[in-house]
Design a protein around this motif. Sequence first.
Motif, mmCIF file in Angstrom:
data_model
loop_
_atom_site.group_PDB
_atom_site.id
_atom_site.type_symbol
_atom_site.label_atom_id
_atom_site.label_comp_id
_atom_site.label_asym_id
_atom_site.label_seq_id
_atom_site.Cartn_x
_atom_site.Cartn_y
_atom_site.Cartn_z
ATOM 1 N N PRO A 162 5.863 11.020 -0.387
ATOM 2 C CA PRO A 162 5.545 9.612 -0.614
ATOM 3 C C PRO A 162 5.343 8.887 0.724
ATOM 4 N N ALA B 132 -5.063 0.901 3.631
ATOM 5 C CA ALA B 132 -5.238 1.952 2.637
ATOM 6 C C ALA B 132 -5.777 3.243 3.247
ATOM 7 N N GLY C 134 0.861 -1.174 0.000
ATOM 8 C CA GLY C 134 0.000 0.000 0.000
ATOM 9 C C GLY C 134 0.894 1.220 0.000
ATOM 10 N N THR C 135 0.919 1.968 -1.113
ATOM 11 C CA THR C 135 1.885 3.046 -1.259
ATOM 12 C C THR C 135 1.261 4.282 -1.893
ATOM 13 N N ARG C 136 1.965 5.395 -1.746
ATOM 14 C CA ARG C 136 1.538 6.667 -2.326
ATOM 15 C C ARG C 136 2.760 7.380 -2.912
ATOM 16 N N GLU C 137 2.601 7.945 -4.097
ATOM 17 C CA GLU C 137 3.625 8.774 -4.748
ATOM 18 C C GLU C 137 4.944 8.024 -4.962
ATOM 19 N N THR C 138 4.866 6.723 -5.211
ATOM 20 C CA THR C 138 6.108 5.979 -5.440
ATOM 21 C C THR C 138 6.569 6.068 -6.901
ATOM 22 N N ARG D 266 -5.179 11.471 8.541
ATOM 23 C CA ARG D 266 -4.719 12.797 8.112
ATOM 24 C C ARG D 266 -4.288 13.621 9.320
ATOM 25 N N LEU E 229 -3.126 5.875 4.017
ATOM 26 C CA LEU E 229 -2.524 6.719 2.990
ATOM 27 C C LEU E 229 -2.903 8.180 3.183
ATOM 28 N N ASP E 230 -4.001 8.442 3.918
ATOM 29 C CA ASP E 230 -4.387 9.821 4.230
ATOM 30 C C ASP E 230 -3.341 10.528 5.080
ATOM 31 N N ALA F 210 -0.236 10.999 4.662
ATOM 32 C CA ALA F 210 0.624 11.875 3.874
ATOM 33 C C ALA F 210 -0.041 13.221 3.621
#
Length: 334
Positions: free
Chosen positions: A103, A72, A46-50, A125, A75-76, A78
């Motif tokens: 990321p 998931a 589960g990743t963001r901005e990779t 968040r 991910l908020d 970030a």
Amino acid sequence: MRNLITDVAGLKVGNATDLDLASGVTTVIFDEPTVASVDVRGGGPGTRETDLLAPDETVGAIHALTLSGGSAFGLDAAGGVMAALAERGLGFPVGDARVPIVPGAVLFDLINGGDKAWGRFSPYRELGYRAAQAAWEGGLDFALGTAGAGTGATTVDFKGGLGSASAVAPSGHTVGALVAVNACGTVNLNGGPHFRAAPFERNGEFGGLGLPYPLPPLPERPLLKGLPPGANTTIAIVATDAALTKAQCKRLAVMAHDGYAHAIWPVHSPLDGDTIFAAATGRRPLADPIFDLALIGDAVVRALARACARAIYEATALPQPGTLPAWRDRWSGG
């Protein structure tokens, strides 16, 4: 040295921990935009901005990295770190706008006994925002074990957690590792007190027990949590004060996965989402771009293996009933 990733000049770490939620967030804030890359080896990440961390992508530097619980939903986190950076006017310039580049990766801790009935919006968040503030307020020292992204983490036999370690490579560069261990497998030998990473231990940092003699054989069938794909995951950030390119950071992230292999068994399975970010703060040049990188990579592997063991050694059990015991509950913590 603190034996923490913050021994690498140019970064700070902040945790936000919610024991009622049984989850949390850890963020690394860089003093200046920093070169970074990533390598993903697990089957359920589960990743963001990779994607932007690939060596051929346009954005050359990032402002922070985030590790979070919450699967998931996490991910908020970030977004909260972005908000904290934006309040300070930090970000990638696009005309008159500034976009903080943050990321991140998440681990699964949704069924660990914590109160996840948060309503319409998850708390991650806000936890990300709090973690960023904690980094600026005092981010050279931070808690390990049941803290930040490691709050709700588990392994198959003991409570997981947040770990960190540092070292100076033979090249003279400082390296550090920060990891949230929520592995499908185990960091210990056959459920006992000994850590698989024992050959790399320094100064009794996870009990000083060494390896047992004779070394017991591994069981024919590995110990696994038995949860569905993506319901585990070990996520980490490794850093160095070396001046590296994105391509060199990518190679460092690839090498760093050997730290997982030395500390966790099994690893990189379809049940895990194992991910490692590598960042270089650029304070010390390389004398030799190939051999220095090899020495830095070796030091990172060792530091990450140690950090994985420290995560379990420093953890305490969650307050919710029926949760996994901590290593120190069963083995007195040394």
